[in-house]
Design a protein around this motif. Structure first.
Motif, mmCIF file in Angstrom:
data_model
loop_
_atom_site.group_PDB
_atom_site.id
_atom_site.type_symbol
_atom_site.label_atom_id
_atom_site.label_comp_id
_atom_site.label_asym_id
_atom_site.label_seq_id
_atom_site.Cartn_x
_atom_site.Cartn_y
_atom_site.Cartn_z
ATOM 1 N N VAL A 1 0.849 -1.196 0.000
ATOM 2 C CA VAL A 1 0.000 0.000 0.000
ATOM 3 C C VAL A 1 0.883 1.244 0.000
ATOM 4 O O VAL A 1 0.638 2.215 -0.726
ATOM 5 C CB VAL A 1 -0.953 -0.002 1.207
ATOM 6 N N TRP A 2 1.941 1.229 0.794
ATOM 7 C CA TRP A 2 2.898 2.334 0.775
ATOM 8 C C TRP A 2 3.502 2.495 -0.623
ATOM 9 O O TRP A 2 3.756 3.607 -1.082
ATOM 10 C CB TRP A 2 4.000 2.091 1.809
ATOM 11 N N GLY A 3 3.725 1.392 -1.307
ATOM 12 C CA GLY A 3 4.229 1.477 -2.668
ATOM 13 C C GLY A 3 3.291 2.254 -3.569
ATOM 14 O O GLY A 3 3.719 3.079 -4.390
ATOM 15 N N ALA A 4 1.998 2.015 -3.405
ATOM 16 C CA ALA A 4 1.011 2.734 -4.222
ATOM 17 C C ALA A 4 0.904 4.200 -3.831
ATOM 18 O O ALA A 4 0.369 5.006 -4.597
ATOM 19 C CB ALA A 4 -0.351 2.053 -4.092
ATOM 20 N N LEU A 5 1.407 4.575 -2.644
ATOM 21 C CA LEU A 5 1.411 5.978 -2.212
ATOM 22 C C LEU A 5 2.614 6.752 -2.741
ATOM 23 O O LEU A 5 2.704 7.959 -2.531
ATOM 24 C CB LEU A 5 1.417 6.052 -0.677
ATOM 25 N N ASP A 6 3.526 6.085 -3.416
ATOM 26 C CA ASP A 6 4.769 6.728 -3.837
ATOM 27 C C ASP A 6 4.671 7.312 -5.246
ATOM 28 O O ASP A 6 4.744 8.528 -5.441
ATOM 29 C CB ASP A 6 5.910 5.711 -3.750
ATOM 30 N N CYS A 7 4.478 6.468 -6.245
ATOM 31 C CA CYS A 7 4.577 6.907 -7.647
ATOM 32 C C CYS A 7 3.607 8.017 -8.049
ATOM 33 O O CYS A 7 3.984 8.893 -8.845
ATOM 34 C CB CYS A 7 4.390 5.714 -8.571
ATOM 35 N N PRO A 8 2.354 8.033 -7.584
ATOM 36 C CA PRO A 8 1.468 9.116 -8.036
ATOM 37 C C PRO A 8 2.024 10.507 -7.743
ATOM 38 O O PRO A 8 1.761 11.458 -8.489
ATOM 39 C CB PRO A 8 0.167 8.848 -7.265
#
Length: 240
Positions: A157-164
């Motif tokens: 979930v933290w990964g999905a918070l990074d790239c955007p």
């Protein structure tokens, strides 16, 4: 009193070639910290497929790398900004399709936003929502990465918070290809269910020179918030 051991980041979780994906690294440190909201500061690239020391600190944080010279460190933090409503699912689908149809400059084989198959990456592909000051991506996290309860592990979930945040800087501001995450502060508000539709979206908080501060939110397709973050991205230094 501190305790330490070592972790190995699998090569699957890369951001840039041979460099561990910052969102994943932040998620690992956040899980270790136990705080609700965590700030992770990056001071150097974390390698993949190599054991790296990880240790809890006396101040309640976690550090990754050599004592006194960590590659990344975490501490409890707060998030103090307002979160706009999520765009519609249809707008998020259209934005992701635009990204995939014409990948913007700077796309690399990143676990978070690379053009990978669903069993090898998160496939968060944000582009600008035309009538809003946002970038967004429709996102269905693969069941490949689910835990036994069908939930996406918090580190992903933290990964999905990074790239955007990177793509908010690119599409909404002046951020240059090759920028890196210098800090990521996040909180998870509710579980993310693998295989279910979600919306990842981001907006700019501020910019100053090479520094760009985006915020990111993940919501269900109906707009219920699951997680929120803010970050500091830094452009590469201009060539001499």
């Amino acid at each position: 009193m501190t305790t330490s051991d070592a972790i190995v980041v699998p090569e699957l979780y890369v951001g840039y070639p041979k460099v561990a994906f910052g969102g994943y690294v932040a998620g690992v440190l956040a899980e270790r910290s136990g705080a609700q909201t965590v700030r992770v500061d990056f001071r150097g690239p974390v390698p993949v497929e190599v054991p790296v020391r990880i240790a809890e600190t006396a101040a309640g944080g976690v550090e990754l790398g050599e004592a006194g010279r960590p590659l990344a460190s975490s501490r409890p933090a707060e998030l103090l900004f307002d979160v706009p409503a999520a765009p519609s699912w249809d707008d998020a689908v259209a934005a992701a399709e635009r990204f995939r149809a014409a990948p913007p400059p700077g796309v690399v084989d990143c676990f978070g936003c690379g053009l990978r198959t669903a069993d090898r990456g998160l496939r968060v592909h944000p582009s600008r929502v035309p009538h809003l000051d946002l970038v967004a991506s429709a996102w269905i996290p693969s069941r490949t990465f689910a835990d036994p309860d069908g939930l996406l592990p918090n580190r992903l979930v933290w990964g999905a918070l990074d790239c955007p945040g990177n793509w908010a800087g690119h599409f909404l501001g002046t951020q240059r290809p090759g920028a890196v995450t210098a800090a990521l502060t996040g909180t998870i508000l509710r579980p993310v269910v693998a295989g279910e539709p979600h919306i990842a979206y981001a907006w700019l908080l501020s910019e100053s020179g090479r520094k760009h501060m985006p915020a990111v939110a993940i919501a269900t397709a109906e707009g219920e918030l699951c997680a929120v973050s803010e970050a500091l991205w830094i452009d590469p230094r201009p060539a001499p």
